[in-house]
Design an enzyme around this catalytic site. Sequence first.
Site, PDB file in Angstrom:
ATOM      1  N   SER A 101     -18.019  -2.132  27.007  1.00 46.83           N
ATOM      2  CA  SER A 101     -17.061  -1.215  27.377  1.00 46.83           C
ATOM      3  C   SER A 101     -15.445  -1.599  26.692  1.00 46.83           C
ATOM      4  O   SER A 101     -15.382  -1.854  25.568  1.00 46.83           O
ATOM      5  CB  SER A 101     -16.974  -1.157  28.773  1.00 46.83           C
ATOM      6  OG  SER A 101     -16.250   0.256  29.305  1.00 46.83           O
ATOM      7  N   ASP A 121     -21.379   4.454  28.658  1.00 45.97           N
ATOM      8  CA  ASP A 121     -20.865   2.958  29.014  1.00 45.97           C
ATOM      9  C   ASP A 121     -22.007   2.086  29.270  1.00 45.97           C
ATOM     10  O   ASP A 121     -22.854   2.095  30.075  1.00 45.97           O
ATOM     11  CB  ASP A 121     -20.158   3.234  30.309  1.00 45.97           C
ATOM     12  CG  ASP A 121     -19.272   1.957  30.438  1.00 45.97           C
ATOM     13  OD1 ASP A 121     -19.509   0.946  30.142  1.00 45.97           O
ATOM     14  OD2 ASP A 121     -18.242   2.069  30.834  1.00 45.97           O
TER      15      ASP A 121
END
Length: 737
Positions: free
Chosen positions: A66, A210
């Site tokens: 991320s 993500d």
Amino acid sequence: MKKIILLLSFLIFTQVSLSQDNNVEQSFPKIGLVLSGGGAKGLAHIGVLKVIDSLGIKIDYIGGTSMGAIIGGLYASGYSAKELDSIFTTVDVDALLQDFTPRDSKSFYEKRNDEMYALTLPFDNFKVGLPSALSKGLYNYNLLSRLTMSVCNIKDFDKLPIPFFCIATNVETGKEVVLDKGILPQAMIASGAIPTLYNPIEIDGKVLVDGGIVNNYPVELIRAKGMDIVIGVDVQDGLKNREQIEGATDLLVQVSNFSMIEKMEKKKKLTDIYIKPDITGFTVVSFEKGKEIIPRGVQATHKFMDQLITWQRLEKKQQENQKTPDSINIKDIKVSELDNYTRAYILGKLKFKQWNKVSVKTFEKGINNLNATQNFGSIAYSFQKNSDGENLILDLKEKKSNMFLKFGLHYDGLFKSSVLLNFTKKKLFTRNDVFSLDVILGDNFRYNLDYYIDNGFYWSFGLKSKFTTFGKNVPNDFNDGITLSNLGINSLNVDYSDLSNQIYLQTIFAQKFSIGAGLELKHLKVKSETLQNITPVFDNSDYFSAYGYMKFDSFNQKYFPKKGWYFNGEVKAYLYSSDYNNDFEKFTVAKADMGIVHTFYKKATIKLFTEGGFAVGENTISYLDFALGGYGFAPFNNFRSFYGYDFVGIVGDSYVKGTLEFDYEIFKKHHANFSANYANVGRKIFENLDGWLTKPSYSGYALGYGYETLIGPIEIKHSWSPETRDHYTWFSVGFQF
């Protein structure tokens, strides 16, 4: 003999020296760096890297998830921590979180869409849906592509200046996906695609979101790369109680943290130096607080200086400043196969062609042009080396939805309350076409119908049908005051309606101006049901005309612009009329308006506007005259706003007007402004200089307050005129339509 002995001695000395150097090099362990996800809290990674850079510690491998993937990927591509600090403390925070597209990348049709509708929903198979996410993340993709341009041809991340990988989640299987090859910015974006905030990213047939969902701290993978020492930076939150969870973002982070927190005790044991910055009080979207978050990383790392300094290099590694190329030499443009849009359409939106050298700014604007169409669910691009240039590879995914419902709200003093319902269908009959129907309900019913075929660089074709009506007590009778004088009254309740149908051709001139020409059939009806003793209908005629126009608009936004300029000019020749009053003669109307905006001291803006128009012909139609007055309505026909006078307060077949406005943004989205406008209006005022280039006959001033909202601006204006000493206060709510 002495020479031979000297040579042997030199060789032995050199060998010993090299051996010593190798031993020095080998004495340094291989150091891996793992950076966790955490949204804006991940900016603390930059603080950690600043300490690492200051010590000259060489990182041999980076793994991130991320925000850790984004910071880590940029560091791996050659950026120093100091450069990353500069990048992320000056970035546009609103643009990071929204699907931001600069206004000057939008066509006039697209600008109109963004500045009319407060809400857009998919309407596939006549069923209302919801958007898959707030943003496609194209602004972020453009930013990362620009920043990694120097390594754009490296597809194996092991060959970056520092080897790198990042983690994403396969949304269909829930499995971890390691991204260590491909397009670097695309991999970083996929790793940080927070569900509902950003659209999923498709890579190699896998739909990715993500990576923090499955592995927010990939330390075991760094260990598997053969690293001797692992430095880990963890900016994850612990679990929160119900009072601490505020909003959907916090709830989503809480759910994704469940499994990760259970795994962290084991992961910590695989980390030699575990750095946990104090990011209390910050959220995953606190990007505007970067200057506070980055020092937290520095503070946390200083606790481990005794250990870190043992790996300090005698000669610190000097990282060169990364330089983004100023231009790209594009040799070929390869576009993925599309069902609904032609190659000409794509090139027309890009506004640059192959075998051209284009600036990075022009290139990004072309990509933004594509995004502004709202026709593509995702836009990915990469470069492929081609002799002395690059092949541009465009991977476009068309939106599955091509039918939409849109909604808007507005109130002003002329049209009163209005609710806008829009139905839009793309690819109705052919590729590149758009059908749009606005139905406006409220005090005055109206509609707008548009059909447009966009052919990019080639001439585009369109049809329009528009019905506008209002009923209002106005201080003019569209008859040079004769009706008012005969009746001995000062105002008249008028019902005005206009049905206009147009067919036109349009193209782009010099890649900036929109030019077009067309034919129009207008039915105009003006009446007053309150009149007695005379006919209540002033006009009930059809008018046929030919027209041409030129437009340019570079304002960064419509309602409270801070920079840019615009121009809008039109010439319309009225050639035929059904002639309700038996007095029609051919005539022509020309009009233009332009403006420029400049901001100084960041929040203070000066706006200068000028406009004018005139009619050519001995006998013009007074009901098509220029009518000035009021504020807050969308201009139509020849109706224009003017501070200090009521709606339709000044009428003439020619006019010139100037406006000066000072706007100050008190705090974000709240504006206070002062305006002054001046005009000369009358009959044939341009026939001599005394008619218009003299002291203005009409003037007005206004104090106002405006607030930018999701449904459009909410404004209040109090205006007055020194000539009449009249005061008017106007309210306007929502986008104008």
